[in-house]
Design a protein around this motif. Structure first.
Motif, PDB file in Angstrom:
ATOM      1  N   ILE A 173      20.537   9.122  -0.780  1.00 18.98           N
ATOM      2  CA  ILE A 173      20.989   7.817  -0.287  1.00 18.98           C
ATOM      3  C   ILE A 173      21.261   6.860  -1.452  1.00 18.98           C
ATOM      4  O   ILE A 173      22.336   6.267  -1.556  1.00 18.98           O
ATOM      5  CB  ILE A 173      19.935   7.206   0.652  1.00 18.98           C
ATOM      6  N   HIS A 174      20.290   6.725  -2.342  1.00 21.49           N
ATOM      7  CA  HIS A 174      20.382   5.715  -3.386  1.00 21.49           C
ATOM      8  C   HIS A 174      21.370   6.081  -4.486  1.00 21.49           C
ATOM      9  O   HIS A 174      21.812   5.198  -5.238  1.00 21.49           O
ATOM     10  CB  HIS A 174      19.003   5.455  -3.991  1.00 21.49           C
ATOM     11  N   LEU A 175      21.697   7.360  -4.598  1.00 23.39           N
ATOM     12  CA  LEU A 175      22.637   7.770  -5.646  1.00 23.39           C
ATOM     13  C   LEU A 175      24.032   8.050  -5.105  1.00 23.39           C
ATOM     14  O   LEU A 175      24.871   8.596  -5.820  1.00 23.39           O
ATOM     15  CB  LEU A 175      22.100   9.006  -6.370  1.00 23.39           C
ATOM     16  N   ALA A 176      24.287   7.665  -3.858  1.00 21.67           N
ATOM     17  CA  ALA A 176      25.605   7.927  -3.277  1.00 21.67           C
ATOM     18  C   ALA A 176      26.707   7.309  -4.136  1.00 21.67           C
ATOM     19  O   ALA A 176      27.750   7.937  -4.380  1.00 21.67           O
ATOM     20  CB  ALA A 176      25.670   7.380  -1.852  1.00 21.67           C
ATOM     21  N   ASP A 177      26.491   6.097  -4.623  1.00 21.26           N
ATOM     22  CA  ASP A 177      27.497   5.440  -5.455  1.00 21.26           C
ATOM     23  C   ASP A 177      27.648   6.140  -6.805  1.00 21.26           C
ATOM     24  O   ASP A 177      28.754   6.211  -7.359  1.00 21.26           O
ATOM     25  CB  ASP A 177      27.136   3.970  -5.668  1.00 21.26           C
ATOM     26  N   LEU A 225      14.860   2.861  -6.391  1.00 23.02           N
ATOM     27  CA  LEU A 225      14.421   3.054  -5.005  1.00 23.02           C
ATOM     28  C   LEU A 225      14.578   1.778  -4.172  1.00 23.02           C
ATOM     29  O   LEU A 225      14.803   1.849  -2.969  1.00 23.02           O
ATOM     30  CB  LEU A 225      12.968   3.528  -4.970  1.00 23.02           C
ATOM     31  N   GLU A 226      14.457   0.643  -4.810  1.00 23.00           N
ATOM     32  CA  GLU A 226      14.568  -0.626  -4.070  1.00 23.00           C
ATOM     33  C   GLU A 226      16.010  -1.089  -3.892  1.00 23.00           C
ATOM     34  O   GLU A 226      16.358  -1.666  -2.862  1.00 23.00           O
ATOM     35  CB  GLU A 226      13.773  -1.716  -4.797  1.00 23.00           C
ATOM     36  N   HIS A 227      16.861  -0.814  -4.890  1.00 28.91           N
ATOM     37  CA  HIS A 227      18.195  -1.428  -4.884  1.00 28.91           C
ATOM     38  C   HIS A 227      19.333  -0.417  -4.991  1.00 28.91           C
ATOM     39  O   HIS A 227      20.501  -0.829  -4.946  1.00 28.91           O
ATOM     40  CB  HIS A 227      18.300  -2.443  -6.026  1.00 28.91           C
ATOM     41  N   GLY A 228      19.014   0.875  -5.124  1.00 32.13           N
ATOM     42  CA  GLY A 228      20.073   1.868  -5.237  1.00 32.13           C
ATOM     43  C   GLY A 228      20.775   1.811  -6.584  1.00 32.13           C
ATOM     44  O   GLY A 228      20.417   1.024  -7.470  1.00 32.13           O
ATOM     45  N   TYR A 229      21.799   2.657  -6.725  1.00 33.41           N
ATOM     46  CA  TYR A 229      22.486   2.753  -8.008  1.00 33.41           C
ATOM     47  C   TYR A 229      23.242   1.471  -8.334  1.00 33.41           C
ATOM     48  O   TYR A 229      23.352   1.095  -9.510  1.00 33.41           O
ATOM     49  CB  TYR A 229      23.439   3.948  -7.991  1.00 33.41           C
ATOM     50  N   THR A 259      30.465  13.823  -9.110  1.00 35.18           N
ATOM     51  CA  THR A 259      29.501  14.923  -9.090  1.00 35.18           C
ATOM     52  C   THR A 259      28.787  14.947  -7.746  1.00 35.18           C
ATOM     53  O   THR A 259      29.039  14.118  -6.877  1.00 35.18           O
ATOM     54  CB  THR A 259      28.481  14.768 -10.229  1.00 35.18           C
ATOM     55  N   ASP A 260      27.879  15.910  -7.584  1.00 32.74           N
ATOM     56  CA  ASP A 260      27.099  15.977  -6.365  1.00 32.74           C
ATOM     57  C   ASP A 260      25.647  16.268  -6.710  1.00 32.74           C
ATOM     58  O   ASP A 260      25.271  16.353  -7.892  1.00 32.74           O
ATOM     59  CB  ASP A 260      27.667  17.016  -5.388  1.00 32.74           C
ATOM     60  N   PHE A 261      24.824  16.438  -5.679  1.00 32.29           N
ATOM     61  CA  PHE A 261      23.388  16.609  -5.885  1.00 32.29           C
ATOM     62  C   PHE A 261      23.089  17.878  -6.684  1.00 32.29           C
ATOM     63  O   PHE A 261      22.189  17.901  -7.512  1.00 32.29           O
ATOM     64  CB  PHE A 261      22.671  16.645  -4.539  1.00 32.29           C
TER      65      PHE A 261
END
Length: 206
Positions: free
Chosen positions: A108-112, A31-35, A119-121
């Motif tokens: 947002i955080h898993l876009a990378d 949550l703080e830094h993304g993937y 894959t997608d959500f």
């Protein structure tokens, strides 16, 4: 690496206690830094343990990601009010209140991650849910058919799951919670007519 007990003596975390500490730290890092920042080094430091401890349990970064998301993406309770309309409204309001911020943050955080894995959500959600679990709106439709509120005929998954898909779309488009009038509109003017029901016939309990 060990913590200390109330008297200051070293204590070693094991099993579930250690895994919970690691997945809790992993969730915070995500949550703080993304993937991109979801690294063994950052997670081990946050959890107060070592990278080899993480690698032994989760050899690939994706393994640790799925374990972390599985812990925090808990299945929703399925309402059973006796009315398909009220069940749908209750479930969508719960999704809106409990899942809205999480859906947006993860998107947002898993876009990378989605770009890296192709894959997608929806794919991720399928991995997080138990393989034998009937989707929530399919359960609502099955119950309605069992009590005679709906005709028991085959329906496509797209039609059955449409309310959730539309609410999720609105969440992601506006990056916020969906107004309650939109939820009611989705159920009354889109979904129930597609199922062959008039919202006026099921309006009790609104």
């Amino acid at each position: 690496m060990s913590n200390r007990d109330e008297e200051g003596a070293p204590t070693r975390r094991r099993g579930a206690a250690l895994e919970n500490a690691i997945t809790g730290a992993a969730w915070d890092v995500l949550l703080e830094h993304g993937y991109n920042g979801f690294t063994y080094e950052a997670i081990a430091a946050r959890a107060g343990t070592s990278k080899p401890v993480l690698y032994r349990r989760w050899p690939q970064r994706e393994d640790l990601l799925i374990a972390t998301l599985t812990r925090y993406w808990r299945p929703l309770g399925i309402p059973d009010t006796g009315s398909l309309r009220q069940d749908a409204l209750t479930l969508l309001r719960t999704v809106n209140a409990e899942r809205g911020s999480t859906v947006i943050l993860l998107r947002i955080h898993l876009a990378d991650y989605f770009r890296e894995t192709g894959t997608d959500f929806s794919d991720l959600r399928d991995r997080l849910l138990p393989a034998d679990r009937t989707p929530p709106f399919a359960q609502l439709v099955d119950r309605a058919a069992a009590r005679g509120e709906l005709t028991d005929v085959p329906r496509s998954a797209r039609v059955v799951n449409l309310p959730f898909d539309l609410v999720r779309h609105d969440m992601l488009m506006t990056m916020g919670a969906v107004p309650d009038e939109t939820i009611v509109d989705i159920v009354d003017t889109v979904w129930l007519p597609l199922l062959g029901l008039s919202p006026h016939a099921t309006h009790a309990g609104h």
